[in-house]
Write a protein that holds these residues in place. Structure first.
Motif, mmCIF file in Angstrom:
data_model
loop_
_atom_site.group_PDB
_atom_site.id
_atom_site.type_symbol
_atom_site.label_atom_id
_atom_site.label_comp_id
_atom_site.label_asym_id
_atom_site.label_seq_id
_atom_site.Cartn_x
_atom_site.Cartn_y
_atom_site.Cartn_z
ATOM 1 N N ASN A 111 0.811 -1.212 0.000
ATOM 2 C CA ASN A 111 0.000 0.000 0.000
ATOM 3 C C ASN A 111 0.851 1.273 0.000
ATOM 4 N N GLY A 112 1.836 1.318 0.882
ATOM 5 C CA GLY A 112 2.756 2.448 0.861
ATOM 6 C C GLY A 112 2.345 3.644 1.702
ATOM 7 N N SER A 113 1.482 3.436 2.714
ATOM 8 C CA SER A 113 1.105 4.589 3.549
ATOM 9 C C SER A 113 2.309 5.093 4.341
ATOM 10 N N ASN A 114 3.181 4.183 4.767
ATOM 11 C CA ASN A 114 4.392 4.631 5.475
ATOM 12 C C ASN A 114 5.374 5.298 4.517
ATOM 13 N N PHE A 115 5.465 4.781 3.305
ATOM 14 C CA PHE A 115 6.268 5.454 2.270
ATOM 15 C C PHE A 115 5.803 6.907 2.129
ATOM 16 N N GLN A 116 4.490 7.068 2.045
ATOM 17 C CA GLN A 116 3.911 8.401 1.820
ATOM 18 C C GLN A 116 4.303 9.392 2.927
ATOM 19 N N VAL A 117 4.136 8.969 4.184
ATOM 20 C CA VAL A 117 4.452 9.922 5.264
ATOM 21 C C VAL A 117 5.958 10.194 5.325
ATOM 22 N N LEU A 118 6.761 9.180 5.061
ATOM 23 C CA LEU A 118 8.216 9.417 5.068
ATOM 24 C C LEU A 118 8.586 10.385 3.944
ATOM 25 N N ALA A 119 8.013 10.166 2.779
ATOM 26 C CA ALA A 119 8.321 11.034 1.635
ATOM 27 C C ALA A 119 7.926 12.474 1.941
ATOM 28 N N GLU A 120 6.795 12.642 2.608
ATOM 29 C CA GLU A 120 6.301 13.994 2.865
ATOM 30 C C GLU A 120 7.038 14.686 4.011
ATOM 31 N N LEU A 121 7.561 13.904 4.946
ATOM 32 C CA LEU A 121 8.120 14.508 6.164
ATOM 33 C C LEU A 121 9.636 14.348 6.292
ATOM 34 N N LEU A 122 10.286 13.940 5.234
ATOM 35 C CA LEU A 122 11.742 13.752 5.297
ATOM 36 C C LEU A 122 12.425 15.104 5.538
ATOM 37 N N PRO A 123 13.431 15.158 6.435
ATOM 38 C CA PRO A 123 14.105 16.441 6.669
ATOM 39 C C PRO A 123 14.770 16.971 5.394
ATOM 40 N N ALA A 124 14.925 18.287 5.355
ATOM 41 C CA ALA A 124 15.402 18.941 4.130
ATOM 42 C C ALA A 124 16.778 18.448 3.687
ATOM 43 N N GLN A 125 17.603 18.049 4.653
ATOM 44 C CA GLN A 125 18.967 17.630 4.266
ATOM 45 C C GLN A 125 19.010 16.229 3.672
ATOM 46 N N ALA A 126 17.869 15.547 3.647
ATOM 47 C CA ALA A 126 17.821 14.215 3.033
ATOM 48 C C ALA A 126 17.017 14.276 1.734
ATOM 49 N N GLU A 127 17.470 13.484 0.784
ATOM 50 C CA GLU A 127 16.738 13.410 -0.491
ATOM 51 C C GLU A 127 16.254 11.983 -0.695
ATOM 52 N N LEU A 128 14.960 11.847 -0.928
ATOM 53 C CA LEU A 128 14.414 10.518 -1.213
ATOM 54 C C LEU A 128 14.695 10.229 -2.691
ATOM 55 N N ALA A 129 15.789 9.513 -2.930
ATOM 56 C CA ALA A 129 16.290 9.370 -4.297
ATOM 57 C C ALA A 129 15.734 8.133 -4.998
ATOM 58 N N LEU A 130 15.112 7.222 -4.249
ATOM 59 C CA LEU A 130 14.674 5.962 -4.875
ATOM 60 C C LEU A 130 13.599 5.252 -4.045
ATOM 61 N N LEU A 131 12.588 4.763 -4.738
ATOM 62 C CA LEU A 131 11.699 3.758 -4.142
ATOM 63 C C LEU A 131 12.022 2.444 -4.830
ATOM 64 N N PHE A 132 12.374 1.423 -4.037
ATOM 65 C CA PHE A 132 12.486 0.096 -4.620
ATOM 66 C C PHE A 132 11.267 -0.711 -4.224
ATOM 67 N N CYS A 133 10.644 -1.364 -5.219
ATOM 68 C CA CYS A 133 9.433 -2.155 -4.990
ATOM 69 C C CYS A 133 9.585 -3.502 -5.693
ATOM 70 N N ASP A 134 9.198 -4.575 -5.006
ATOM 71 C CA ASP A 134 9.330 -5.922 -5.578
ATOM 72 C C ASP A 134 8.016 -6.443 -6.151
ATOM 73 N N GLN A 135 6.971 -5.603 -6.121
ATOM 74 C CA GLN A 135 5.635 -6.032 -6.578
ATOM 75 C C GLN A 135 5.127 -5.060 -7.641
ATOM 76 N N PRO A 136 5.106 -5.478 -8.905
ATOM 77 C CA PRO A 136 4.727 -4.549 -9.977
ATOM 78 C C PRO A 136 3.315 -3.968 -9.850
ATOM 79 N N GLN A 137 2.438 -4.642 -9.087
ATOM 80 C CA GLN A 137 1.060 -4.137 -8.954
ATOM 81 C C GLN A 137 0.859 -3.281 -7.701
ATOM 82 N N ALA A 138 1.913 -3.055 -6.946
ATOM 83 C CA ALA A 138 1.731 -2.409 -5.641
ATOM 84 C C ALA A 138 1.273 -0.953 -5.772
ATOM 85 N N LYS A 139 0.398 -0.576 -4.855
ATOM 86 C CA LYS A 139 -0.151 0.783 -4.847
ATOM 87 C C LYS A 139 0.935 1.834 -4.575
ATOM 88 N N VAL A 140 1.967 1.423 -3.873
ATOM 89 C CA VAL A 140 3.034 2.366 -3.532
ATOM 90 C C VAL A 140 3.679 2.969 -4.785
#
Ligand code: GRF
Length: 188
Positions: free
Chosen positions: A10-39
């Motif tokens: 689903n990726g709800s935790n992905f979503q909050v991390l992506a939105e709240l990551l501190p400015a000095q960090a860059e979310l450079a990649l999502l790796f997903c092992d499920q091609p149908q995943a909502k994330v």
């Protein structure tokens, strides 16, 4: 500092991390092992680069993780945050990212490890469960604990209400812990 998130669903935790990551960090990649995943759709909406392939496409876990590692290196990733990534992390990734892979688990570890932490606690009839953020090691949900928060299970709770309560705590706790880890490293 560049970070990656690994997720399978689903990726709800992905979503909050992506939105709240501190400015000095860059979310450079999502790796997903499920091609149908909502994330994956969530990542596209947030314009986060995604890499997705399945271990089924490889001869063994080592080959699968070697390919993941190549993607991580190419993107310059320093930290990996697992957010509902439903696979065991093997030696190939662990050796390259010692104490740099963090997971969130929906129980008070060491109680109720494994795939169904919320359901297992509910069915066991305990009055308290919770959320754990921990480093990954070679075991299943056994690595050193970074933070935990308790969640009470009341008589009125159903599995569904307990799931909601757990996810609410996860969505608050995980971004806090990730920010603290990143800030600590920046100060060092
Ligand atoms: C969360 O409960 C997390 O603790 C567990 O998997 C679930 C992922 O949910 N590891 P989501 O995909 O982030 O919504």
């Amino acid at each position: 500092m560049k970070v990656a998130i690994f997720a399978s669903g689903n990726g709800s935790n992905f979503q909050v991390l992506a939105e709240l990551l501190p400015a000095q960090a860059e979310l450079a990649l999502l790796f997903c092992d499920q091609p149908q995943a909502k994330v994956l759709a969530r990542a596209q909406k947030l314009q986060v680069k995604t890499v997705c392939f399945s271990p089924k496409d490889f001869d063994n876990r080592q080959a699968y993780e070697t390919q993941i590692l190549a993607e991580l290196k190419q993107a310059g990733i320093q930290w990996i945050f697992l957010a509902g990534y439903m696979r065991i992390i093997g030696e190939t990734l662990l050796n390259d990212y010692p104490q740099r892979i963090v997971n969130i688990h929906p129980s008070l570890l060491p109680a109720f490890p494994g795939l169904h932490g919320i359901r297992d606690a509910f069915e066991a009839g305990v009055t308290e469960t919770g959320v754990t953020v921990h480093y990954i090691d070679s075991g299943v949900d056994t690595g050193p604990i970074i933070a935990q928060e308790r969640v009470t299970i009341t008589e009125a709770d159903t599995l569904a209400t307990l799931e909601t309560k757990i996810h609410q705590v996860e969505h608050r706790l995980y971004p806090q812990v990730v920010a603290a880890l990143i800030n600590k490293e920046e100060e060092a």
